[in-house]
Design a protein around this motif. Structure first.
Motif, mmCIF file in Angstrom:
data_model
loop_
_atom_site.group_PDB
_atom_site.id
_atom_site.type_symbol
_atom_site.label_atom_id
_atom_site.label_comp_id
_atom_site.label_asym_id
_atom_site.label_seq_id
_atom_site.Cartn_x
_atom_site.Cartn_y
_atom_site.Cartn_z
ATOM 1 N N ASP A 91 0.847 -1.062 0.070
ATOM 2 C CA ASP A 91 -0.073 -0.068 0.074
ATOM 3 C C ASP A 91 0.813 1.323 0.048
ATOM 4 O O ASP A 91 1.592 1.541 1.055
ATOM 5 N N PRO A 92 1.040 2.005 -0.922
ATOM 6 C CA PRO A 92 2.052 3.144 -1.127
ATOM 7 C C PRO A 92 1.206 4.277 -0.174
ATOM 8 O O PRO A 92 2.136 5.074 -0.042
ATOM 9 N N LYS A 93 -0.081 4.303 0.218
ATOM 10 C CA LYS A 93 -0.405 5.375 0.766
ATOM 11 C C LYS A 93 0.154 5.039 2.356
ATOM 12 O O LYS A 93 0.393 5.994 3.143
ATOM 13 N N THR A 94 0.107 3.608 2.915
ATOM 14 C CA THR A 94 0.434 3.524 4.285
ATOM 15 C C THR A 94 1.866 3.335 4.524
ATOM 16 O O THR A 94 2.522 3.109 5.516
ATOM 17 N N LYS A 95 2.527 2.874 3.382
ATOM 18 C CA LYS A 95 3.955 2.421 3.223
ATOM 19 C C LYS A 95 4.006 1.035 3.978
ATOM 20 O O LYS A 95 5.111 0.681 4.472
ATOM 21 N N ARG A 96 3.104 0.222 3.861
ATOM 22 C CA ARG A 96 3.130 -1.172 4.270
ATOM 23 C C ARG A 96 2.893 -2.110 3.308
ATOM 24 O O ARG A 96 2.227 -2.186 2.443
ATOM 25 N N LEU A 97 3.588 -3.394 3.603
ATOM 26 C CA LEU A 97 3.456 -4.506 2.688
ATOM 27 C C LEU A 97 3.004 -5.483 3.283
ATOM 28 O O LEU A 97 3.158 -5.774 4.633
ATOM 29 N N HIS A 98 2.051 -6.378 2.794
ATOM 30 C CA HIS A 98 1.234 -7.458 3.184
ATOM 31 C C HIS A 98 1.407 -8.722 2.475
ATOM 32 O O HIS A 98 1.529 -8.750 1.361
#
Length: 367
Positions: free
Chosen positions: A61-68
């Protein structure tokens, strides 16, 4: 980074779906129009959510800078490592090229252009994870990696009455995108050419399918204007998609759904230079569909005209009535609806409706 269970992924998609419901409904309506969802099949919101969630093995998610990474396991197996490598690449892309801004540009484009632009970063990530895992990659390795990156569950698609060819559309940016990225790398400039694609992405799936057309800036879509069908169709129909572009790849998927011949479908769609379509809905799920296309040569027109004639015969059902059969126009009606194709030089016009009367109305707008 964060692991999500499959159940948590469903909850996440449900929230996203509720905030982007209109876009999801438009996509389903388009699949109906292309015959990729069986007539009369209604897909409720929860089924759609589970269907979308089943297509996701991981995401960044480029908005939250988190990868899942999606997994019900406590430890990472080979599949989870494959997905992690892919999503980690997206994080690196975001650092260098601002994925949020890139995806924002995509949203202002057509269905075809969005699919082409997605092919840059998904193809890039699929290529990187292949190099990370294998170094020297065989075709079977590519097929597996693209499958993992675009994980989907055919059982859910089949159960909902959705054609498995819908998976080909979601699969395209990973499988064909990787081949596109490799072609850019081998052009002589290596990764520099791939990096440049983020600033100057392909404008059509035709350029992704045929990388030489991107490198030479051929197959730039020709803009095609459509008349406003509202006054012609009347208040009975309302617009679902007033203007959009299918492109070469989705056109080939649409053809193959009825022809059951991928090679012929791809050949008939090749030579595409641009298209525009408009989709309108009335009560009882009745659809009016107008689609105008531009082609490179008269030969390309002829191939598509012949292939689409066969499609129309099959689509209108077993009770086929030939409304008109002329050299440059074929019109058939039956228990599955009514549709025609007309060719003029290097253009084709396709009209589809629930009955002959609806198609007659559409045709008056294009005279």
């Amino acid at each position: 980074s964060e692991f999500l269970t499959r159940a948590e992924m469903v909850d996440y998609v449900r929230q996203e779906y509720n905030s982007n419901r209109d876009a999801a409904l438009q996509e389903l309506a388009l699949y109906h129009a292309l015959g990729l969802i069986q007539p009369g099949v209604q897909i409720d919101a929860e089924t759609t959510v589970k269907w979308i969630a089943s297509n996701i093995a991981g995401f960044y998610d480029p908005k939250t800078k988190r990868l899942h990474v999606i997994s019900d396991l406590e430890n990472m197996g080979v599949d989870e490592k494959v997905v992690l490598a892919h999503e980690y690449t997206h994080a690196l892309q975001d650092q260098q090229f601002d994925l949020d801004k890139y995806q924002g540009r995509m949203l202002r484009n057509t269905t075809d252009a969005q699919l082409a632009m997605t092919s840059v970063y998904e193809g890039d990530a699929t290529t990187v994870m292949a190099l990370y895992l294998y170094g020297n990659t065989t075709q079977s390795d590519w097929d597996y990696l693209a499958y993992r990156a675009a994980f989907n569950s055919p059982s859910i698609i089949t159960a909902t009455g959705v054609s498995t060819r819908v998976s080909e559309i979601s699969y395209f940016p990973y499988a064909q995108g990787a081949q596109f990225v490799i072609a850019l790398m081998l052009d002589g400039k290596g990764w520099a050419e791939v990096n440049h694609a983020y600033a100057d992405p392909p404008q059509s799936t035709s350029q992704v399918l045929h990388p030489s057309r991107y490198l030479t800036r051929l197959a730039t879509p020709i803009p095609i204007a459509l008349p406003d069908l509202g006054p012609t169709l009347g208040k009975e129909f309302t617009p679902t998609i007033k203007f959009d572009t299918l492109g070469e790849f989705v056109t080939s998927v649409h053809l193959d759904e009825f022809l059951y011949d991928p090679k012929r479908a791809a050949q008939a769609a090749d030579g595409w230079e641009g298209d525009s379509f408009s989709l309108w809905l009335a009560s009882n799920d009745r659809q009016a569909f107008a689609w105008q296309m531009a082609w490179d040569t008269p030969r390309d027109v002829g191939e598509f005209f012949d292939a689409y004639t066969d499609l129309l015969r099959k689509r209108v059902g077993s009770d086929v009535t030939a409304e008109r059969e002329e050299a440059d126009l074929r019109w058939y009606s039956g228990d599955g609806g009514s549709g025609l194709i007309r060719r003029t030089n290097v253009r084709t016009l396709v009209l589809w409706g629930p009955d002959k009367a609806a198609v007659e109305k559409l045709l008056t707008a294009f005279k």
